[in-house]
Design a protein around this motif. Structure first.
Motif, mmCIF file in Angstrom:
data_model
loop_
_atom_site.group_PDB
_atom_site.id
_atom_site.type_symbol
_atom_site.label_atom_id
_atom_site.label_comp_id
_atom_site.label_asym_id
_atom_site.label_seq_id
_atom_site.Cartn_x
_atom_site.Cartn_y
_atom_site.Cartn_z
ATOM 1 N N SER A 272 44.908 -24.789 36.488
ATOM 2 C CA SER A 272 43.469 -25.042 36.668
ATOM 3 C C SER A 272 43.081 -24.856 38.137
ATOM 4 O O SER A 272 42.063 -24.225 38.447
ATOM 5 C CB SER A 272 43.110 -26.454 36.199
ATOM 6 O OG SER A 272 43.201 -26.552 34.797
ATOM 7 N N MET B 17 43.013 -21.162 39.095
ATOM 8 C CA MET B 17 41.796 -20.491 38.620
ATOM 9 C C MET B 17 40.605 -20.827 39.516
ATOM 10 O O MET B 17 39.784 -19.949 39.812
ATOM 11 C CB MET B 17 41.514 -20.860 37.162
ATOM 12 C CG MET B 17 42.497 -20.246 36.179
ATOM 13 S SD MET B 17 42.020 -20.440 34.440
ATOM 14 C CE MET B 17 42.268 -22.207 34.186
ATOM 15 N N VAL B 18 40.504 -22.075 39.954
ATOM 16 C CA VAL B 18 39.399 -22.477 40.823
ATOM 17 C C VAL B 18 39.517 -21.814 42.189
ATOM 18 O O VAL B 18 38.568 -21.198 42.688
ATOM 19 C CB VAL B 18 39.343 -24.020 40.969
ATOM 20 C CG1 VAL B 18 38.459 -24.432 42.131
ATOM 21 C CG2 VAL B 18 38.870 -24.658 39.679
ATOM 22 N N PHE C 47 39.318 -16.682 35.491
ATOM 23 C CA PHE C 47 39.515 -17.466 34.279
ATOM 24 C C PHE C 47 40.366 -16.640 33.324
ATOM 25 O O PHE C 47 39.905 -15.637 32.783
ATOM 26 C CB PHE C 47 38.164 -17.818 33.643
ATOM 27 C CG PHE C 47 38.286 -18.636 32.398
ATOM 28 C CD1 PHE C 47 38.657 -19.965 32.460
ATOM 29 C CD2 PHE C 47 38.034 -18.077 31.158
ATOM 30 C CE1 PHE C 47 38.780 -20.733 31.311
ATOM 31 C CE2 PHE C 47 38.150 -18.826 30.003
ATOM 32 C CZ PHE C 47 38.516 -20.162 30.086
ATOM 33 N N ILE D 134 42.862 -23.096 27.535
ATOM 34 C CA ILE D 134 42.090 -23.181 28.767
ATOM 35 C C ILE D 134 40.614 -23.190 28.402
ATOM 36 O O ILE D 134 40.213 -22.720 27.326
ATOM 37 C CB ILE D 134 42.402 -22.044 29.774
ATOM 38 C CG1 ILE D 134 42.092 -20.664 29.180
ATOM 39 C CG2 ILE D 134 43.846 -22.123 30.249
ATOM 40 C CD1 ILE D 134 42.198 -19.518 30.196
ATOM 41 N N TRP E 54 36.448 -23.496 30.516
ATOM 42 C CA TRP E 54 35.699 -23.554 31.759
ATOM 43 C C TRP E 54 34.288 -24.050 31.470
ATOM 44 O O TRP E 54 33.679 -23.648 30.470
ATOM 45 C CB TRP E 54 35.641 -22.170 32.376
ATOM 46 C CG TRP E 54 34.690 -22.051 33.527
ATOM 47 C CD1 TRP E 54 34.929 -22.445 34.806
ATOM 48 C CD2 TRP E 54 33.371 -21.524 33.496
ATOM 49 N NE1 TRP E 54 33.825 -22.181 35.582
ATOM 50 C CE2 TRP E 54 32.841 -21.620 34.798
ATOM 51 C CE3 TRP E 54 32.572 -20.986 32.512
ATOM 52 C CZ2 TRP E 54 31.568 -21.194 35.139
ATOM 53 C CZ3 TRP E 54 31.291 -20.563 32.837
ATOM 54 C CH2 TRP E 54 30.813 -20.666 34.147
ATOM 55 N N ASN F 202 35.419 -26.415 40.660
ATOM 56 C CA ASN F 202 35.052 -25.460 41.696
ATOM 57 C C ASN F 202 33.984 -26.075 42.593
ATOM 58 O O ASN F 202 33.513 -27.200 42.344
ATOM 59 C CB ASN F 202 34.633 -24.114 41.092
ATOM 60 C CG ASN F 202 33.319 -24.166 40.335
ATOM 61 O OD1 ASN F 202 32.559 -25.128 40.398
ATOM 62 N ND2 ASN F 202 33.036 -23.100 39.599
ATOM 63 N N TYR G 51 37.443 -26.647 35.337
ATOM 64 C CA TYR G 51 38.365 -25.702 34.692
ATOM 65 C C TYR G 51 39.463 -26.556 34.066
ATOM 66 O O TYR G 51 40.120 -27.323 34.763
ATOM 67 C CB TYR G 51 38.969 -24.745 35.718
ATOM 68 C CG TYR G 51 38.037 -23.660 36.178
ATOM 69 C CD1 TYR G 51 38.284 -22.334 35.876
ATOM 70 C CD2 TYR G 51 36.905 -23.957 36.934
ATOM 71 C CE1 TYR G 51 37.434 -21.327 36.308
ATOM 72 C CE2 TYR G 51 36.042 -22.964 37.358
ATOM 73 C CZ TYR G 51 36.314 -21.654 37.042
ATOM 74 O OH TYR G 51 35.468 -20.656 37.467
ATOM 75 N N THR H 241 42.986 -26.983 31.608
ATOM 76 C CA THR H 241 44.183 -26.372 31.033
ATOM 77 C C THR H 241 44.919 -27.445 30.239
ATOM 78 O O THR H 241 45.052 -28.588 30.705
ATOM 79 C CB THR H 241 45.127 -25.809 32.115
ATOM 80 O OG1 THR H 241 44.408 -24.859 32.913
ATOM 81 C CG2 THR H 241 46.351 -25.139 31.502
#
Length: 172
Positions: free
Chosen positions: A81, A84-85, A90, A119, A121, A158, A164, A166
């Protein structure tokens, strides 16, 4: 023609003032609006625990055993997570090309035990993200896979305040 010019001038003026107005404490107090803020680590851990609780409710209601939380799967989920941020993407594929098995193994989980990954978002609450996964056939299959016995959940936010999520599953 004059009316169109006046409307355009009013709209332009409003658009110029709106960002400052929205950022003002008075506007926030009147509307309940505020700049999104990242929750503390303690609050994020509570969100993660709520995802596990809700996931287990769905599993038990459908005849599967409740999952136990595994700290290694949690570490892998949190790391993905966060990745990804930080790198603004994503995907089930990590920024380094890894998949959920590799990330779980890197966190110390046995390779033969990694069972699946969900996952998501933008879902604001644990309830919303679990409902979203339950309404998606692939994610739902991961949640209701009775051969899974362990889970780890990670959430990261973010700069705009979007979470995000997971969720990693394991069989050992």
């Amino acid at each position: 023609m004059k009316n169109r010019f006046v409307r355009r001038a009013v709209v332009t003026a409003a658009l110029a003032v709106l960002p400052a107005l929205a950022a003002s404490p008075a506007f926030a107090a009147q509307t309940g609006s505020r700049t999104p803020q990242k929750p503390t680590a303690e609050v994020m851990a509570q969100y993660e625990a709520e995802v596990v609780k809700l996931t287990n409710e769905h599993r038990v209601a459908r005849g599967c055993k409740a999952l136990r939380v595994d700290s290694r799967l949690t570490a892998a989920a949190r790391a993905h997570s966060t990745d990804m941020v930080v790198r603004n993407f994503f995907s089930h594929t990590g920024s380094n090309g890894s998949n959920f098995v590799a990330r779980s193994v890197a966190a110390g989980y046995p390779q033969r035990g990694a069972a699946g990954e969900n996952i998501a978002w933008g879902y604001r609450t644990a309830k919303d993200v679990v409902n979203g996964w339950m309404n998606s056939s692939g994610h739902r299959a991961n949640i209701l896979n009775c051969s899974s016995i362990a889970v780890g959940v990670g959430v990261a936010y973010n700069a705009g305040g979007s979470p995000y999520w997971t969720q990693n599953f394991g069989r050992v």
